[in-house]
Design a protein around this motif. Sequence first.
Motif, short mmCIF file in Angstrom:
data_model
loop_
_atom_site.label_atom_id
_atom_site.label_comp_id
_atom_site.label_asym_id
_atom_site.label_seq_id
_atom_site.Cartn_x
_atom_site.Cartn_y
_atom_site.Cartn_z
N GLU A 49 0.83 -1.21 0.00
CA GLU A 49 0.00 0.00 0.00
C GLU A 49 0.86 1.26 0.00
N THR A 50 1.89 1.27 0.83
CA THR A 50 2.79 2.43 0.92
C THR A 50 3.53 2.64 -0.40
N LEU A 51 4.06 1.56 -0.96
CA LEU A 51 4.79 1.68 -2.23
C LEU A 51 3.87 2.12 -3.36
N ALA A 52 2.67 1.55 -3.42
CA ALA A 52 1.72 1.92 -4.48
C ALA A 52 1.44 3.42 -4.42
N ALA A 53 1.23 3.94 -3.22
CA ALA A 53 0.97 5.38 -3.07
C ALA A 53 2.16 6.21 -3.56
N ASP A 54 3.36 5.83 -3.15
CA ASP A 54 4.54 6.60 -3.54
C ASP A 54 4.87 6.47 -5.02
N LEU A 55 4.56 5.31 -5.59
CA LEU A 55 4.83 5.07 -7.02
C LEU A 55 3.73 5.63 -7.92
N GLY A 56 2.58 5.95 -7.34
CA GLY A 56 1.46 6.48 -8.12
C GLY A 56 0.80 5.42 -8.98
N ILE A 57 0.76 4.17 -8.47
CA ILE A 57 0.15 3.07 -9.22
C ILE A 57 -0.81 2.30 -8.32
N GLU A 58 -1.61 1.45 -8.95
CA GLU A 58 -2.55 0.62 -8.20
C GLU A 58 -1.79 -0.46 -7.43
N ILE A 59 -2.36 -0.87 -6.33
CA ILE A 59 -1.71 -1.88 -5.49
C ILE A 59 -1.51 -3.19 -6.22
N ASP A 60 -2.38 -3.52 -7.17
CA ASP A 60 -2.23 -4.80 -7.88
C ASP A 60 -1.07 -4.78 -8.87
N ALA A 61 -0.36 -3.64 -8.96
CA ALA A 61 0.84 -3.55 -9.79
C ALA A 61 2.11 -3.56 -8.94
N VAL A 62 1.94 -3.86 -7.65
CA VAL A 62 3.07 -3.87 -6.72
C VAL A 62 3.17 -5.26 -6.08
N SER A 63 4.24 -5.98 -6.38
CA SER A 63 4.49 -7.29 -5.80
C SER A 63 5.64 -7.17 -4.81
N VAL A 64 5.41 -7.62 -3.59
CA VAL A 64 6.45 -7.66 -2.56
C VAL A 64 6.43 -9.05 -1.95
N LYS A 65 7.57 -9.69 -1.98
CA LYS A 65 7.68 -11.02 -1.40
C LYS A 65 9.02 -11.13 -0.68
N ALA A 66 9.23 -12.25 -0.02
CA ALA A 66 10.46 -12.44 0.73
C ALA A 66 10.95 -13.87 0.54
N THR A 67 12.25 -14.02 0.75
CA THR A 67 12.86 -15.34 0.72
C THR A 67 14.02 -15.35 1.70
N THR A 68 14.42 -16.54 2.06
CA THR A 68 15.62 -16.70 2.89
C THR A 68 16.73 -17.25 1.98
N THR A 69 17.90 -17.36 2.54
CA THR A 69 19.00 -17.99 1.80
C THR A 69 19.37 -19.32 2.45
N GLU A 70 18.38 -19.92 3.09
CA GLU A 70 18.56 -21.24 3.72
C GLU A 70 19.77 -21.25 4.66
N LYS A 71 19.89 -20.12 5.40
CA LYS A 71 20.95 -19.94 6.40
C LYS A 71 22.36 -19.84 5.80
N LEU A 72 22.45 -19.58 4.50
CA LEU A 72 23.74 -19.40 3.84
C LEU A 72 24.05 -17.92 3.67
N GLY A 73 25.33 -17.58 3.69
CA GLY A 73 25.76 -16.21 3.45
C GLY A 73 25.41 -15.27 4.59
N PHE A 74 25.68 -13.95 4.37
CA PHE A 74 25.48 -12.98 5.44
C PHE A 74 24.02 -12.86 5.84
N THR A 75 23.08 -12.99 4.88
CA THR A 75 21.67 -12.92 5.27
C THR A 75 21.28 -14.18 6.03
#
Length: 165
Positions: free
Chosen positions: A122-148
């Motif tokens: 919602e926040t990004l859609a407002a700042d980008l000036g687009i509809e929320i259905d045009a904003v995809s936000v997801k997350a992933t892990t690195t399976e405990k590998l690397g700095f993340t």
Amino acid sequence: MSSTSTGRIRIGQGFDVHAFGPGDQVVLGGVRVPHTQGIVAHSDGDVLIHALCDAILGALALGDIGKHFPPSDPQWKGADSRRFLVHCVALAAERGWRIGNVDATVIGERPKVGPHAQAIRETLAADLGIEIDAVSVKATTTEKLGFTGRDEGLAAMAVVLLERA
């Protein structure tokens, strides 16, 4: 003819990373997310918005976020990264482009993004000036590998589609 005058779309990609440090929250996509640590950064360290800014600037062939908001400039100390994003959207509009859609991924073990994804979208859609259905936000892990994976920080990557306005 240049692609600027004839092209109808442009694609940009961005990536950002920040280490964890003292604090009790991180900012992701303009949303304050409670966490056991904060982010070490010159601005608010919003890796998601920084990746989006780089994606927009890349699609415009205007360099990167560091060129436009250098960490050596004291005016950006602690700055709200939403200011950066609004500026990048304005740069696109000045050149005859609008944001078509964005797809972004936060990379890290913690904090969990899922409970905050709707507010971030919602926040990004407002700042980008687009509809929320045009904003995809997801997350992933690195399976405990690397700095993340070692829970030392967060990363984000983003892709943006620009369309002729």
